[in-house]
Motif scaffolding. Structure first.
Motif, PDB file in Angstrom:
ATOM      1  N   ARG A 104     -95.867 -76.947   9.786  1.00  0.00           N
ATOM      2  CA  ARG A 104     -94.639 -76.142   9.851  1.00  0.00           C
ATOM      3  C   ARG A 104     -94.003 -76.170   8.460  1.00  0.00           C
ATOM      4  N   PHE A 105     -93.763 -75.005   7.906  1.00  0.00           N
ATOM      5  CA  PHE A 105     -93.162 -74.878   6.589  1.00  0.00           C
ATOM      6  C   PHE A 105     -91.752 -74.326   6.688  1.00  0.00           C
ATOM      7  N   ALA A 106     -90.905 -74.751   5.767  1.00  0.00           N
ATOM      8  CA  ALA A 106     -89.574 -74.164   5.565  1.00  0.00           C
ATOM      9  C   ALA A 106     -89.499 -73.748   4.096  1.00  0.00           C
ATOM     10  N   PHE A 107     -88.673 -72.767   3.793  1.00  0.00           N
ATOM     11  CA  PHE A 107     -88.610 -72.207   2.450  1.00  0.00           C
ATOM     12  C   PHE A 107     -87.166 -72.087   1.983  1.00  0.00           C
ATOM     13  N   ALA A 108     -86.964 -72.194   0.681  1.00  0.00           N
ATOM     14  CA  ALA A 108     -85.656 -71.988   0.064  1.00  0.00           C
ATOM     15  C   ALA A 108     -85.882 -71.556  -1.380  1.00  0.00           C
ATOM     16  N   ASP A 109     -85.126 -70.593  -1.813  1.00  0.00           N
ATOM     17  CA  ASP A 109     -85.181 -70.136  -3.209  1.00  0.00           C
ATOM     18  C   ASP A 109     -86.590 -69.742  -3.647  1.00  0.00           C
ATOM     19  N   PHE A 117     -96.561 -81.913   8.466  1.00  0.00           N
ATOM     20  CA  PHE A 117     -98.020 -81.892   8.537  1.00  0.00           C
ATOM     21  C   PHE A 117     -98.463 -82.759   9.712  1.00  0.00           C
ATOM     22  N   HIS A 118     -98.981 -82.123  10.747  1.00  0.00           N
ATOM     23  CA  HIS A 118     -99.322 -82.845  11.974  1.00  0.00           C
ATOM     24  C   HIS A 118    -100.832 -82.797  12.232  1.00  0.00           C
ATOM     25  N   PHE A 119    -101.372 -83.965  12.535  1.00  0.00           N
ATOM     26  CA  PHE A 119    -102.754 -84.087  12.997  1.00  0.00           C
ATOM     27  C   PHE A 119    -102.827 -85.314  13.892  1.00  0.00           C
ATOM     28  N   ASP A 120    -103.938 -85.470  14.583  1.00  0.00           N
ATOM     29  CA  ASP A 120    -104.124 -86.561  15.534  1.00  0.00           C
ATOM     30  C   ASP A 120    -104.713 -87.781  14.823  1.00  0.00           C
TER      31      ASP A 120
END
Length: 143
Positions: A104-109, A117-120
């Motif tokens: 999951r990414f979030a962005f700014a500027d 960053f998800h994994f098992d």
């Protein structure tokens, strides 16, 4: 957004820390729940990436899908990596693991401001021939 995420995947797959940092916002937040780690800011992200690549020197990620809404982007794909070194307190088998990942990414500027960053971890440990319990003990042991 997808262009930035795809470029980050490419430079991380080359273990190019400097190039990765150029894509990140000054207040970048990197969360990796499998390792119980959180890195805030560029300095902490540089340290986290260097430690990660020391543990997984052949890391490569391939993004195969995504969904976006507002300033958020969700990507999924496959990470390939071989566990090495003593970071986890175990002796891995040297086999390259192949794991599904969710990012999951979030962005700014115009930069990446967040990466979840998800994994098992259990699957990584199973493919690496090590005990998940032993790795979790090393990662999450209370001092």
């Amino acid at each position: 957004m997808m262009d930035l995420a795809a470029e980050l995947a490419v430079v991380k797959s080359r273990q190019d820390v400097s190039a990765a940092l150029r894509l990140m916002h000054d207040e970048m937040l990197l969360e990796t729940p499998a390792f119980g780690s959180v890195a805030r800011g560029l300095g902490a992200n540089e340290l986290a990436l260097r430690a990660f690549f020391a543990s997984f020197p052949d890391y490569a990620v391939e993004l195969s899908g995504h969904a976006a809404a507002g300033e958020r982007l969700i990507c999924w794909g496959t990470a390939r990596m071989t566990m090495t070194g003593a970071r986890f307190g175990v002796e891995p088998n040297g086999v390259r693991a192949e794991l599904p990942v969710f990012i999951r990414f979030a962005f700014a500027d115009g930069l990446i401001a967040g990466e979840y960053f998800h994994f098992d971890l259990s699957e990584l440990c199973a493919q690496s021939g090590v005990s998940t319990d032993a790795v979790r003990q090393k990662l999450f042991a209370r001092s």
